[in-house]
Design an enzyme around this catalytic site. Structure first.
Site, short mmCIF file in Angstrom:
data_model
loop_
_atom_site.label_atom_id
_atom_site.label_comp_id
_atom_site.label_asym_id
_atom_site.label_seq_id
_atom_site.Cartn_x
_atom_site.Cartn_y
_atom_site.Cartn_z
N THR A 1 -20.50 -7.69 -7.19
CA THR A 1 -20.81 -8.44 -5.97
C THR A 1 -19.98 -7.99 -4.77
O THR A 1 -20.22 -8.42 -3.65
CB THR A 1 -20.58 -9.96 -6.17
OG1 THR A 1 -19.22 -10.15 -6.57
CG2 THR A 1 -21.51 -10.52 -7.22
N MET B 1 -8.84 -6.04 -8.95
CA MET B 1 -8.87 -7.44 -8.48
C MET B 1 -8.23 -8.43 -9.45
O MET B 1 -7.69 -9.44 -9.04
CB MET B 1 -10.32 -7.85 -8.19
CG MET B 1 -10.89 -7.12 -6.98
SD MET B 1 -12.40 -7.87 -6.34
CE MET B 1 -13.56 -7.57 -7.67
N ARG C 1 -18.37 -11.61 -12.88
CA ARG C 1 -17.57 -12.60 -13.61
C ARG C 1 -18.40 -13.87 -13.81
O ARG C 1 -19.38 -14.12 -13.08
CB ARG C 1 -16.25 -12.88 -12.90
CG ARG C 1 -16.38 -13.50 -11.55
CD ARG C 1 -15.01 -13.89 -10.96
NE ARG C 1 -15.22 -14.90 -9.95
CZ ARG C 1 -15.69 -14.64 -8.72
NH1 ARG C 1 -15.94 -13.40 -8.34
NH2 ARG C 1 -15.90 -15.62 -7.85
N ILE D 1 -18.59 -5.51 -1.80
CA ILE D 1 -19.41 -4.70 -0.89
C ILE D 1 -19.63 -3.31 -1.48
O ILE D 1 -20.74 -2.78 -1.46
CB ILE D 1 -18.75 -4.59 0.49
CG1 ILE D 1 -18.51 -5.98 1.08
CG2 ILE D 1 -19.61 -3.71 1.41
CD1 ILE D 1 -19.43 -6.41 2.16
N VAL D 2 -18.56 -2.70 -2.02
CA VAL D 2 -18.75 -1.40 -2.68
C VAL D 2 -19.79 -1.54 -3.79
O VAL D 2 -20.69 -0.71 -3.92
CB VAL D 2 -17.42 -0.83 -3.23
CG1 VAL D 2 -17.68 0.42 -4.07
CG2 VAL D 2 -16.46 -0.49 -2.10
N TYR E 1 0.86 -1.18 0.00
CA TYR E 1 0.00 0.00 0.00
C TYR E 1 0.90 1.24 0.00
O TYR E 1 1.96 1.23 0.60
CB TYR E 1 -0.87 -0.03 1.27
CG TYR E 1 -2.26 0.47 1.07
CD1 TYR E 1 -3.13 -0.16 0.19
CD2 TYR E 1 -2.72 1.59 1.76
CE1 TYR E 1 -4.43 0.31 0.02
CE2 TYR E 1 -4.01 2.05 1.60
CZ TYR E 1 -4.87 1.41 0.72
OH TYR E 1 -6.14 1.87 0.56
N ASN F 1 -16.28 0.93 2.84
CA ASN F 1 -16.98 0.54 1.61
C ASN F 1 -18.21 1.39 1.28
O ASN F 1 -18.29 1.94 0.17
CB ASN F 1 -17.31 -0.95 1.65
CG ASN F 1 -16.07 -1.80 1.53
OD1 ASN F 1 -15.35 -1.69 0.54
ND2 ASN F 1 -15.79 -2.62 2.53
#
Lengths: 375, 375
Positions: free
Chosen positions: A195, A290, A218, A197-198, A97, A170
């Site tokens: 899908t 992701m 996906r 949470i955001v 990060y 989120n």
């Protein structure tokens, strides 16, 4: 003199200014300090998830006991109730990060707690109040935290603790992304990773505001089930990536307006689908990756389709003097949650089963609900 | 009734609303119309580069003779002096441009001419005035053009005709791109394709405004010579792509501020170099794709580096009700040119050598200066 050094070192783990000395030394001092501690107004001892070095979270983290710390006049000692394991928490431990916590450090970034005791000068918080660190700050994966009153935002304690614990990262990202890039009215937005949470928050908050959402998921065995679940939340359309591999992609939108705003948390081909669905002059906001693949954009998408590509990072947004605005929006989101209009799946896990929760959060057990530690 | 139809068909080639009938039929009518023509206030016959179908420009274009057209009361007949062959002209002929001219069509988009004669109601233009179509419009590759007075912008006729002919597309793009995306003061900009005409204009207009320019050129044998040439125009730094293949790319900037704005007309790896050089929160504007490769962007460039990616298309900018603003800027640019502060290499080519100029513009003879047809 030595006493002073000791105390500073210890406070590291309770969220104060981080210093560089390792905590092995501190652990050895534990008993001494513990004994001295009860002379002043001290916190209870705390249990915390710490890491001494950056690396794979399941290898570098462990739960240790931390000695009590002094509660100074402006301090508030909070007994943590719940704190989630977010992907960004994992990235911070991994050291990938951009804001790299100085090690040793305690994990976690958001959460909710109950005020245990307050310093002599604290006026606006009392034992029993529910509080969240707002803007969020490092070190929520521990049983007791002592920080200055100004760090804490008092919230309504009638909502489930797992929502209070997760409201900042989120839902607030979803809200900001819907607000900050385009002036939406009865428009459409498109997003991949629907899908997440955001993603679920985007669907519900958009729906709440009369904005349509077009959602990309996906390909998976249970696609139909997922589609139904998202539509129940208010999604107008849900497509799998392969369903969008058609020539006339816009034909799939039916009567829905072409989306003016897109959200990308995947990258690669999935980001390209968002770009394809956007209307002329639209904006795609990237807030995650992701698929670990870059975003690829044709020249004509920029010149002739006039697309704009931006990024969103909540931590940057909050650091830009938005503390007050942030708290107002948290309250707004908590109200929506209380009305039952913002839901997402979570799993509360006892703190002493941290390693199980971490394993799930790392994706080692397939698709799992958001893991929330219960202290 | 038939006469009316004929006249409309003919005017197509002089820049009026394009209609669909082929020009073979028109050519056959040439003599008849010519004879009738001199009865009214008619233009001279015109020679024009036309294409009947989209395709490879060297195959689908040819020069034909066009009959005179009537000069109506609000019309101005302009004897063209010069018009460039821009890459976008080539793309329009190829049919790969988003605004696809209806064929048959005359090539060209900008240029300069001298007023030959005016209709009875025209007050503000007189024979001998220099004019440019502004905003530019299709069909400048011909010897005479008849269009309404409102189409023409009268300019100062003391500057070389090749600059008047080319001032709209490239210098105006450079000016807009420096103005429209960031509020620059003593900042830096970075660009690839720095030897292009837009690139050269960016260097000079930035320099003129006290803005630093960092320039990227492709690797070539005469790199040093090109660098010196661009530095003479006012470039602060010029790097070949391979020189930027170092780990500490920012170290190359020395005391120059990190650029807040970048221009990309290449795509692929060259665009990635622009992104790398941009500072946190910077913007890259894509206005071309000479490498025919997409722009690839990492997720972290969006989220953590907070880069914004946009596109610029002059034709869209001008169509957004900016005609007046456009003319004011043209005048401003012509002043700068007159002061000798905006230069770029061009080659004037006699109109009857169009095919040679086209061959050079298509890149078939290596790197060549901008080809400008002289009528």
């Amino acid at each position: 003199m030595m006493e002073g050094v000791r105390r500073v070192a210890l406070r590291t783990f309770h969220g104060r200014s981080t210093i560089g000395n390792g905590f092995r030394r501190i652990s050895r001092r534990y008993q001494t300090v513990n004994i001295r501690g009860f002379a002043a107004n001290m916190s209870p001892p705390s249990k915390a998830v710490v890491y001494e070095e950056h690396g794979p979270p399941d290898q570098v983290t462990r739960i240790i006991n931390l000695p009590p710390v002094e509660i100074k006049e402006n301090d508030v000692c909070v007994k943590m109730l719940a704190a989630p394991i977010n992907p960004s928490d994992i990235n911070r431990i991994q050291g990938v990060y951009p804001v790299r916590p100085t090690v040793p450090a305690i994990g976690g970034y958001e959460g909710v707690g109950e005020v245990q005791s307050v310093g002599s000068a604290v006026r606006d918080l009392s034992p029993g109040d529910w509080v969240i660190p707002s803007p969020p700050s490092f070190g929520t994966w521990q049983t007791y935290i002592v920080k200055e009153e100004s760090v804490w935002h008092k919230i309504n304690n009638v909502i489930p603790m797992e929502y209070a614990a997760t409201v900042t990262v989120n839902p607030l990202s979803a809200l900001r992304m819907l607000e900050d890039f385009e002036n939406l009215s009865s428009d459409s937005v498109v997003q991949n990773g629907a899908t997440s949470i955001v993603g679920q928050c985007v669907i519900q908050l958009a729906n709440f505001r009369g904005i349509h959402s077009i959602n990309i998921i996906r390909d998976r065995v249970e696609s139909e089930e997922v589609k139904q679940r998202l539509k129940k939340l208010g999604a107008d359309e849900v497509f799998t990536e392969s369903e969008l591999g058609v020539k006339n992609i816009k034909g799939l939108l039916g009567a829905l307006p072409e989306p003016v705003l897109g959200f990308n948390c995947v990258g690669g081909d999935s980001a390209s689908l968002v770009l394809k669905l956007l209307r002329q002059g639209g904006t795609m906001v990237t807030y995650g990756g992701m698929a670990r693949k870059p975003v690829t954009v044709s020249t004509s998408s920029f010149i002739f389709k006039d697309l704009a590509l931006r990024g969103f990072w909540l931590q940057k947004w909050m650091s830009a003097g938005k503390a007050k605005e942030c708290r107002a929006m948290i309250d707004q989101l908590l109200d929506i949650i209380q009305e039952g209009k913002l839901k997402y799946e979570m799993q509360l896990v006892p703190f002493n089963e941290f390693s199980v929760a971490l394993d799930k959060a790392l994706g080692n057990q397939g698709s799992q609900p958001k893991q929330v530690l219960k202290f």
